[in-house]
Design an enzyme around this catalytic site. Structure first.
Site, PDB file in Angstrom:
ATOM      1  N   SER A  46     -11.536  23.097  43.458  1.00 26.82           N
ATOM      2  CA  SER A  46     -11.550  21.652  43.260  1.00 26.82           C
ATOM      3  C   SER A  46     -12.345  21.061  44.417  1.00 26.82           C
ATOM      4  CB  SER A  46     -10.119  21.112  43.253  1.00 26.82           C
ATOM      5  OG  SER A  46     -10.125  19.761  42.872  1.00 26.82           O
ATOM      6  N   GLU A  47     -13.391  20.277  44.107  1.00 24.41           N
ATOM      7  CA  GLU A  47     -14.359  19.952  45.155  1.00 24.41           C
ATOM      8  C   GLU A  47     -13.822  18.995  46.220  1.00 24.41           C
ATOM      9  OE1 GLU A  47     -14.917  19.433  41.875  1.00 24.41           O
ATOM     10  OE2 GLU A  47     -15.984  17.548  41.503  1.00 24.41           O
TER      11      GLU A  47
END
Lengths: 213, 234
Positions: A46-47
């Site tokens: 998840s960035e």
């Protein structure tokens, strides 16, 4: 019968490989996590700064300090690690993530992607999409084949680009296309949804493509 | 040496705020934002601000409250999709906006804090982001030059600090906070737990105290959830 959203996600999950590090975009791509084949280990990135993303929490166990890039509450796993946004995009830009699955407004036959802006209408921003398509090893787009009967697979995108020559594969409700983004062999239809004919998909596609067995 | 610990968010920003300044504001969405410091900025009435932040809050919360009061002149962000007021002000020409790809924004801040004035990245090549910027070829691939970012003030959120300003973050509330701590003339950290030096294992410190000039202890911060998403119990 064209594929449903769930079936498109299941088809995208066939691109996963054991040991992959994967980033899933918002919308249909998020559903791909429901179709990871049993026995296969995949770490979701998840960035906003997390590797090893777990499922949504049970009601009452939501933690405001634990969200995914879509700002949804999530959970951690024994393999989870947290890191800063700079480290997160070092992973992405540096080619350490194996697969990015994301949505699109338009894809062109040369692999150009537009998914962040409609001039004069939509002011949202690109978020991490430009970094993902520039740096991740393989980029798969999952989208509806048409929008209000207008084709989304085009000869050239007319919306502002997210990336030029970045898409490797497009999965729509009608079929699957491979794009030779670095070479010159263009776009190829590699799979049709059950009951969808070659003629139907040709009529609904502006991009030129060939058949590949 | 004078203490870095201030009794309130107002006190921690006293003598610092002025019209037209550039502020970095940590957080991703409403996760890991310095809520008490944002409120203090609102109450100060300072205006004409340039704010560097991944997002712009939502209507009525986070940086949204500074949009409401029209204290922000310009935003440098990657995604502002949650904020209707933002779209209205921008489309009406009342707000300047510079979109940066999220990874480029993070790296510009990291570079600015590390004394690196510019760097090359392939993010944005072939898009409007690269227009007007230097593009160079390295090993057969094109890269665009992006500049480091440095602000007058950084307002960040951490889970735990010692009085020296060594910081630890919690889960995904870390996000942009560690880089922003390094990239401003003055960094103010809003922390949930404040402990004496030695209480945090030095191996676990994420942001060393050299990057933090002021600390305010906010024991029970308001934490909002933007997208409460759950699954059924089996």
């Amino acid at each position: 019968m064209p594929w449903t959203r769930e079936q498109m996600a299941a088809r995208a999950a066939q691109e996963l490989r054991d040991g992959f590090y994967v980033n899933l975009g918002i919308g249909i791509p998020t559903l791909v996590s429901n179709y990871i084949p049993s026995g296969m280990t995949v770490q979701l990135q998840s960035e906003n700064g997390m590797l090893g993303m777990g499922p949504f929490p049970y009601e009452g166990e939501e933690d405001p300090d634990l969200i995914n890039a879509g700002k949804q509450t999530i959970t951690e796993l024994p393999t989870t690690s947290y890191f800063s946004s700079a480290d997160s995009f070092a992973m992405i830009r540096g080619g350490h993530i194996d697969l990015s699955i994301l949505g699109a407004m338009q894809v062109a036959e040369n692999g150009d992607l537009a998914n962040w802006m409609i001039p004069g209408k939509m002011v949202k921003g690109m978020g991490g999409a430009m970094d993902l398509v520039a740096g991740v090893k393989k980029v798969v787009v999952v989208m509806e084949h048409t929008a209000k009967d207008e084709p989304k697979l085009l000869k050239r995108c007319n919306l502002p680009l997210t990336g030029a020559g970045v898409v490797d594969m497009v999965i729509t409700d009608l079929g699957v296309f491979a794009i030779d983004k670095k070479g010159h062999s263009g776009m190829a239809l590699i799979e049709l949804a059950p009951g969808v004919t070659f003629d139907e998909i040709r009529v609904k596609t502006e991009a030129s493509f060939r058949l590949k067995n | 040496m004078a203490s870095k610990v201030y009794p309130s968010a107002d006190a921690a920003l006293a003598g610092v705020l002025r019209d037209g300044m550039v502020i970095m504001s940590g957080g991703f969405g409403l996760c890991g934002i310095a809520d008490a410091l944002i409120t203090a900025i609102r109450e100060s009435g300072v205006k004409g601000l340039t704010v560097i932040s991944n997002n712009a809050g939502v209507d009525g919360a986070g940086l949204g409250v500074l949009l409401e009061s029209k204290q922000i002149k310009k935003m440098i962000s990657s995604y502002v999709g949650e904020n209707k007021l933002f779209a209205q002000q921008y489309l009406a020409g009342a707000l300047e906006l510079e979109f940066n790809p999220q990874g480029t924004l993070a790296e510009r801040i990291r570079a600015g804090g590390a004394g690196i004035p510019a760097f090359f990245t392939k993010t944005g090549i072939g898009t409007v982001i690269a227009e007007g910027k230097e593009v160079r070829d390295f090993d057969g691939e094109k890269y665009v030059m992006e500049r480091g970012l440095f602000a007058d003030l950084a307002i960040i959120h951490a889970w735990k600090a010692d009085t020296e300003g060594n910081l630890v973050y919690r889960k995904t509330a870390r996000n942009f906070n560690p880089m922003m701590a390094t990239a401003a003339k003055l960094t103010v950290a809003e922390v949930e737990h404040l402990v004496p030096p030695g209480d945090i294992d030095p191996d676990h410190i994420i942001t060393p105290g050299v990057f933090v000039q002021r600390i305010v202890h906010v024991k029970h911060p308001v934490k909002r959830i933007e997208q409460r998403t759950t699954r059924k119990r089996p």
